[in-house]
Design a protein around this motif. Structure first.
Motif, PDB file in Angstrom:
ATOM      1  N   SER A 141     -26.775   9.113 -19.168  1.00 19.92           N
ATOM      2  CA  SER A 141     -27.900   9.134 -20.099  1.00 19.92           C
ATOM      3  C   SER A 141     -28.540  10.518 -20.133  1.00 19.92           C
ATOM      4  O   SER A 141     -28.994  10.985 -21.175  1.00 19.92           O
ATOM      5  CB  SER A 141     -28.943   8.081 -19.702  1.00 19.92           C
ATOM      6  OG  SER A 141     -28.413   6.773 -19.792  1.00 19.92           O
ATOM      7  N   GLY A 142     -28.553  11.185 -18.964  1.00 17.31           N
ATOM      8  CA  GLY A 142     -29.078  12.540 -18.920  1.00 17.31           C
ATOM      9  C   GLY A 142     -28.230  13.503 -19.719  1.00 17.31           C
ATOM     10  O   GLY A 142     -28.749  14.396 -20.402  1.00 17.31           O
ATOM     11  N   ASP A 143     -26.897  13.341 -19.650  1.00 12.91           N
ATOM     12  CA  ASP A 143     -26.005  14.186 -20.456  1.00 12.91           C
ATOM     13  C   ASP A 143     -26.282  14.001 -21.944  1.00 12.91           C
ATOM     14  O   ASP A 143     -26.321  14.966 -22.709  1.00 12.91           O
ATOM     15  CB  ASP A 143     -24.546  13.856 -20.146  1.00 12.91           C
ATOM     16  CG  ASP A 143     -24.150  14.248 -18.724  1.00 12.91           C
ATOM     17  OD1 ASP A 143     -24.836  15.114 -18.152  1.00 12.91           O
ATOM     18  OD2 ASP A 143     -23.182  13.671 -18.199  1.00 12.91           O
ATOM     19  N   LEU A 144     -26.457  12.742 -22.347  1.00 10.92           N
ATOM     20  CA  LEU A 144     -26.792  12.464 -23.740  1.00 10.92           C
ATOM     21  C   LEU A 144     -28.139  13.075 -24.109  1.00 10.92           C
ATOM     22  O   LEU A 144     -28.307  13.626 -25.199  1.00 10.92           O
ATOM     23  CB  LEU A 144     -26.830  10.952 -23.988  1.00 10.92           C
ATOM     24  CG  LEU A 144     -25.501  10.261 -24.294  1.00 10.92           C
ATOM     25  CD1 LEU A 144     -25.708   8.762 -24.400  1.00 10.92           C
ATOM     26  CD2 LEU A 144     -24.900  10.804 -25.587  1.00 10.92           C
ATOM     27  N   TYR A 145     -29.083  12.976 -23.183  1.00  8.28           N
ATOM     28  CA  TYR A 145     -30.423  13.510 -23.440  1.00  8.28           C
ATOM     29  C   TYR A 145     -30.356  15.000 -23.763  1.00  8.28           C
ATOM     30  O   TYR A 145     -30.972  15.452 -24.735  1.00  8.28           O
ATOM     31  CB  TYR A 145     -31.322  13.273 -22.227  1.00  8.28           C
ATOM     32  CG  TYR A 145     -32.651  13.989 -22.296  1.00  8.28           C
ATOM     33  CD1 TYR A 145     -33.714  13.445 -23.007  1.00  8.28           C
ATOM     34  CD2 TYR A 145     -32.836  15.227 -21.678  1.00  8.28           C
ATOM     35  CE1 TYR A 145     -34.932  14.112 -23.088  1.00  8.28           C
ATOM     36  CE2 TYR A 145     -34.037  15.894 -21.750  1.00  8.28           C
ATOM     37  CZ  TYR A 145     -35.082  15.331 -22.454  1.00  8.28           C
ATOM     38  OH  TYR A 145     -36.280  15.995 -22.538  1.00  8.28           O
ATOM     39  N   PHE A 146     -29.623  15.773 -22.988  1.00  8.14           N
ATOM     40  CA  PHE A 146     -29.553  17.217 -23.224  1.00  8.14           C
ATOM     41  C   PHE A 146     -28.745  17.529 -24.489  1.00  8.14           C
ATOM     42  O   PHE A 146     -28.959  18.559 -25.128  1.00  8.14           O
ATOM     43  CB  PHE A 146     -28.987  17.928 -22.003  1.00  8.14           C
ATOM     44  CG  PHE A 146     -29.959  18.011 -20.866  1.00  8.14           C
ATOM     45  CD1 PHE A 146     -31.038  18.878 -20.930  1.00  8.14           C
ATOM     46  CD2 PHE A 146     -29.822  17.198 -19.765  1.00  8.14           C
ATOM     47  CE1 PHE A 146     -31.960  18.946 -19.898  1.00  8.14           C
ATOM     48  CE2 PHE A 146     -30.737  17.258 -18.723  1.00  8.14           C
ATOM     49  CZ  PHE A 146     -31.814  18.128 -18.788  1.00  8.14           C
ATOM     50  N   HIS A 147     -27.829  16.638 -24.847  1.00  7.00           N
ATOM     51  CA  HIS A 147     -27.131  16.803 -26.129  1.00  7.00           C
ATOM     52  C   HIS A 147     -28.117  16.589 -27.280  1.00  7.00           C
ATOM     53  O   HIS A 147     -28.111  17.341 -28.258  1.00  7.00           O
ATOM     54  CB  HIS A 147     -25.976  15.812 -26.218  1.00  7.00           C
ATOM     55  CG  HIS A 147     -25.081  16.032 -27.394  1.00  7.00           C
ATOM     56  ND1 HIS A 147     -24.193  17.090 -27.474  1.00  7.00           N
ATOM     57  CD2 HIS A 147     -24.947  15.354 -28.563  1.00  7.00           C
ATOM     58  CE1 HIS A 147     -23.546  17.042 -28.633  1.00  7.00           C
ATOM     59  NE2 HIS A 147     -23.991  16.001 -29.310  1.00  7.00           N
ATOM     60  N   TRP A 148     -28.977  15.569 -27.156  1.00  2.92           N
ATOM     61  CA  TRP A 148     -30.014  15.346 -28.163  1.00  2.92           C
ATOM     62  C   TRP A 148     -31.001  16.512 -28.198  1.00  2.92           C
ATOM     63  O   TRP A 148     -31.482  16.883 -29.266  1.00  2.92           O
ATOM     64  CB  TRP A 148     -30.773  14.047 -27.868  1.00  2.92           C
ATOM     65  CG  TRP A 148     -29.913  12.822 -27.860  1.00  2.92           C
ATOM     66  CD1 TRP A 148     -28.749  12.625 -28.548  1.00  2.92           C
ATOM     67  CD2 TRP A 148     -30.147  11.619 -27.122  1.00  2.92           C
ATOM     68  NE1 TRP A 148     -28.249  11.375 -28.281  1.00  2.92           N
ATOM     69  CE2 TRP A 148     -29.077  10.731 -27.417  1.00  2.92           C
ATOM     70  CE3 TRP A 148     -31.145  11.190 -26.246  1.00  2.92           C
ATOM     71  CZ2 TRP A 148     -28.992   9.455 -26.860  1.00  2.92           C
ATOM     72  CZ3 TRP A 148     -31.063   9.923 -25.687  1.00  2.92           C
ATOM     73  CH2 TRP A 148     -30.000   9.065 -26.000  1.00  2.92           C
ATOM     74  N   TYR A 149     -31.267  17.060 -27.030  1.00  2.00           N
ATOM     75  CA  TYR A 149     -32.173  18.215 -26.928  1.00  2.00           C
ATOM     76  C   TYR A 149     -31.615  19.380 -27.745  1.00  2.00           C
ATOM     77  O   TYR A 149     -32.333  20.029 -28.513  1.00  2.00           O
ATOM     78  CB  TYR A 149     -32.305  18.609 -25.462  1.00  2.00           C
ATOM     79  CG  TYR A 149     -33.624  19.231 -25.080  1.00  2.00           C
ATOM     80  CD1 TYR A 149     -34.591  18.486 -24.420  1.00  2.00           C
ATOM     81  CD2 TYR A 149     -33.895  20.569 -25.352  1.00  2.00           C
ATOM     82  CE1 TYR A 149     -35.797  19.052 -24.042  1.00  2.00           C
ATOM     83  CE2 TYR A 149     -35.090  21.136 -24.976  1.00  2.00           C
ATOM     84  CZ  TYR A 149     -36.046  20.373 -24.323  1.00  2.00           C
ATOM     85  OH  TYR A 149     -37.239  20.942 -23.962  1.00  2.00           O
ATOM     86  N   LYS A 150     -30.319  19.635 -27.579  1.00  2.00           N
ATOM     87  CA  LYS A 150     -29.665  20.714 -28.331  1.00  2.00           C
ATOM     88  C   LYS A 150     -29.717  20.431 -29.829  1.00  2.00           C
ATOM     89  O   LYS A 150     -29.997  21.331 -30.631  1.00  2.00           O
ATOM     90  CB  LYS A 150     -28.217  20.857 -27.871  1.00  2.00           C
ATOM     91  CG  LYS A 150     -27.440  21.962 -28.589  1.00  2.00           C
ATOM     92  CD  LYS A 150     -25.963  21.890 -28.277  1.00  2.00           C
ATOM     93  CE  LYS A 150     -25.339  20.679 -28.973  1.00  2.00           C
ATOM     94  NZ  LYS A 150     -23.863  20.649 -28.818  1.00  2.00           N
TER      95      LYS A 150
END
Length: 280
Positions: A68-77
């Motif tokens: 979920s954290g990996d997805l979060y930083f993808h959404w951040y980008k």
């Protein structure tokens, strides 16, 4: 008279300090919650209690290490990309239109400006259905272009730039024309540098609008990989799983780009709002 002014200033400072504290309370509660265990969040929710013994960095460790954290930083980008290009094109096109309304006289100018005001007063929700059908016909569903393009020219920004540009010295334009400068050259080489306070103020306002926007990206974007932060964070909570640790710690980190944006443009912000508000 000076004593009365001094007393009024003191009361104003006290009032503004109280308002600032009230405004900061939600951010304080969110910050404290980001360091609390998930079990406490489930049991007590987000509150103002501060228990130093229960605070830890576990939520942030989960944010940086889980899927979920990996997805979060993808959404951040994704949010950074959308916000950057939305703000860039909004400032470019809206400033050109507002500048044209502010410094030129042409046939139909007042009618066109009234139409801009009408669009500015129209709720976005009324435009969603026709804009959605337009994005389908143009093949822009589930693309960042579909998120950015419909609102790249902002009527509020046009109005603001028009107010600011109407107070610029026209003598500089005449001097530029005498030196052989084109109309676009006048804008980019002479007038745009004078409009930096307006650009600074609008960069903050338009950047915040794009960064926090949920409704339109939620309609246009379909796949999880293309989500922006507001959509992604709202999708973390479901009846089948709870991701409060990711949601709370991730919400804290979403504030960072807006703080950086404000610090970068703050010296222009007050000057831009003040000048744009009094020129007509």
């Amino acid at each position: 008279m000076k004593k009365k002014n001094r007393i009024a200033t003191v009361f104003l400072l006290i009032f503004l300090s109280v308002v600032s504290i009230i405004v900061l309370f939600p951010f304080y509660a969110l910050t404290i919650a980001a360091f609390k265990p998930t079990a406490d969040l489930m049991r007590y929710g987000v509150d103002l209690r501060l228990e130093l013994s229960s605070l830890s960095l576990d939520n942030f460790r989960t944010l940086f290490s889980s899927r979920s954290g990996d997805l979060y930083f993808h959404w951040y980008k994704n949010s950074i990309i959308v916000t950057f290009f939305y703000t860039f094109f909004s400032l470019l096109f809206s400033s050109l239109v507002g500048y044209g309304f502010g410094v030129y006289n042409f046939k139909g100018k007042n009618i066109l400006f009234v139409l801009v005001l009408v669009v500015m007063m129209t709720p976005t929700e009324i435009l969603i259905l026709p804009l959605y059908k337009m994005m389908i016909n143009m093949g822009l569903i589930n693309t960042f272009t579909g998120v950015i393009a419909p609102f790249a020219i902002s009527p509020i920004a046009i109005f603001f730039f028009r107010q600011f540009a109407s107070g610029l010295p026209k003598e500089l334009m005449d001097a530029g024309r005498i030196d052989g400068c084109s109309e676009y050259g006048l804008y980019f080489r002479i007038m745009m540098p004078l409009m930096l306070p307006a650009f600074g103020a609008m960069a903050i306002l338009q950047g915040m609008r794009s960064w926090n926007d949920l409704l339109w990206p939620l309609i246009v974007l379909r796949t999880e990989e293309n989500f922006t932060l507001p959509i992604g964070l709202s999708a973390l909570i479901s009846p089948y799983e709870d991701n409060l640790d990711i949601l709370i710690s991730g919400s804290i980190m979403t504030v960072v780009p807006m703080i950086i944006l404000f610090l970068f443009f703050q010296r222009y912000f007050v000057a831009g709002l003040t000048a744009g508000g009094v020129k007509g």
